[in-house]
Design a protein around this motif. Structure first.
Motif, PDB file in Angstrom:
ATOM      1  N   HIS A   1     -14.367   0.316  11.301  1.00  0.00           N
ATOM      2  CA  HIS A   1     -12.854   0.108  11.082  1.00  0.00           C
ATOM      3  C   HIS A   1     -12.436  -0.747  11.033  1.00  0.00           C
TER       4      HIS A   1
ATOM      5  N   THR B   1      -7.404   2.199   7.566  1.00  0.00           N
ATOM      6  CA  THR B   1      -6.829   2.628   7.477  1.00  0.00           C
ATOM      7  C   THR B   1      -5.752   2.134   7.936  1.00  0.00           C
TER       8      THR B   1
ATOM      9  N   PRO C   1      -8.652   6.931   8.140  1.00  0.00           N
ATOM     10  CA  PRO C   1      -8.721   6.284   6.840  1.00  0.00           C
ATOM     11  C   PRO C   1      -8.202   6.850   5.626  1.00  0.00           C
TER      12      PRO C   1
ATOM     13  N   THR D   1      -6.900   6.120  14.662  1.00  0.00           N
ATOM     14  CA  THR D   1      -7.489   6.324  13.300  1.00  0.00           C
ATOM     15  C   THR D   1      -6.964   6.799  12.064  1.00  0.00           C
TER      16      THR D   1
END
Length: 269
Positions: free
Chosen positions: A211, A118, A138, A136
C-alpha cells in the motif's frame, strides 16, 4: 552494497518538499533502504535526508519526469540496489510496502510490480502507521489483491500502470523498456511505459498489501494548467501507439469548448 538491497527512488520539485520529507521519514524507519531523490525543479534542491540527490532540470516544454525516472533508477542500480521502488513525492509507503514488493519480486523477478494506492483526505495523519492502515481504501480503478497475494495483469490492463508507486528488480530494469524521454511536462509518459512493457512482453503484476498513501494536495480535474502538455504528449503517444491517452480529460476539455477533434488530432479550439 549488500546483496538484496532495496532502493526508493523519488522525483520532487518545490511544491512537494513537505510531502517528500514525510515520505523520507517513513522510509528511514528501515535504515538499510537506499534513498535516491531526483530534483526536477528549475531551482536548486534543498537539503534532504536522502542518500543521493540528483538534478534533472526542466526542458523547454516542462518537467522532464520520464528522464528523471530513468536517471534515478540508473543511479540506484549503480549504487548496488537489487530492488527499485519508485514513488511519487506525495506518496507515503505503508509499513509493509517494501516487504510486499520484495516478496513479489522474488516470486516474479521479470515483472513490473504495482501496489494499491489510497488517496487520503485533507488532514490525514501520515506519520502514524496505524492511522495509515485504518485509512486504507485502495483506488477502485485498479485491482487490489488480498494482502500478500500477487495477481498478474491481463493483456488489457497495461494502461492501468501508474508510476506513483511501482517496483522492479535491477535486472528487469536493465533488460526492459525505459521511460520515453521525449515526454516533457504533464501526462502520457506513464501509459506509454505501460504499453512499452506490454510490447516487450514484460508482465505487470498487482501486489496485495504493497500500500502507498497519496497525501492530499489541491488539484483540478480536468487539469487546466496542463492542457497544452496533454495535447502535446497525447499526440506523441498517438503517433507511437495509434490511439490517444487521457481520453477522459480530453472529453472534458472538449465539453468546455477548449479543444476540438479535427478528424485526425486534438487541437485547441
Amino acid at each position: 552494497m549488500t546483496a538484496g538491497r532495496r532502493a526508493v527512488v523519488t522525483l520532487c520539485s518545490a511544491p512537494r518538499v513537505d510531502h517528500l520529507r514525510r515520505q523520507l521519514a517513513a522510509v528511514r524507519r528501515d535504515p538499510s533502504v537506499l534513498t535516491v531523490v531526483v530534483w526536477v525543479g528549475a531551482d536548486e534542491p534543498p537539503t534532504l535526508d536522502a542518500d543521493e540527490v540528483l538534478r534533472v532540470p526542466p526542458g523547454p516544454d516542462g518537467l522532464r519526469l520520464a528522464a528523471a525516472r530513468n536517471a534515478g533508477a540508473d543511479r540506484a542500480v549503480a549504487l548496488g540496489a537489487d530492488l527499485l521502488v519508485l514513488l511519487d513525492a506525495d506518496c507515503v509507503p505503508g509499513p509493509a510496502l517494501l516487504d510486499r514488493y520484495a516478496a513479489a519480486a522474488a516470486a516474479h523477478p521479470g515483472a513490473v510490480l504495482c501496489g494499491p494506492v489510497t488517496y487520503l483526505p485533507p488532514g490525514a495523519d501520515v506519520d502514524d502507521p496505524a492511522a495509515l492502515a485504518a485509512a486504507t481504501a485502495p483506488h477502485a480503478a485498479r485491482p487490489a489483491p488480498a494482502d500478500g497475494a500477487v495477481q498478474l495483469a491481463g493483456p488489457d490492463e497495461h494502461d492501468l500502470f501508474w508510476s506513483l508507486s511501482f517496483a522492479l528488480t535491477a535486472r528487469c530494469w536493465a533488460d526492459g523498456p525505459r521511460f520515453d524521454e521525449g515526454y516533457e511536462g504533464y501526462g502520457g509518459e506513464d501509459t506509454d511505459f505501460g504499453y512499452a512493457l506490454r510490447a516487450a512482453g514484460v508482465p505487470l503484476a498487482w501486489v496485495g498489501g504493497a500500500h502507498a498513501y497519496h497525501q492530499h494536495h489541491p488539484t483540478s480535474s480536468p487539469p487546466w494548467q496542463h492542457l497544452d502538455d496533454v495535447l502535446r504528449n497525447g499526440a506523441r503517444f498517438a503517433r507511437r501507439w495509434g490511439r490517444w491517452p487521457m481520453e477522459g480529460w480530453l472529453r472534458a476539455f472538449a465539453e468546455a469548448g477548449a479543444v476540438r477533434w479535427d478528424g485526425g488530432t486534438w487541437r485547441r479550439a
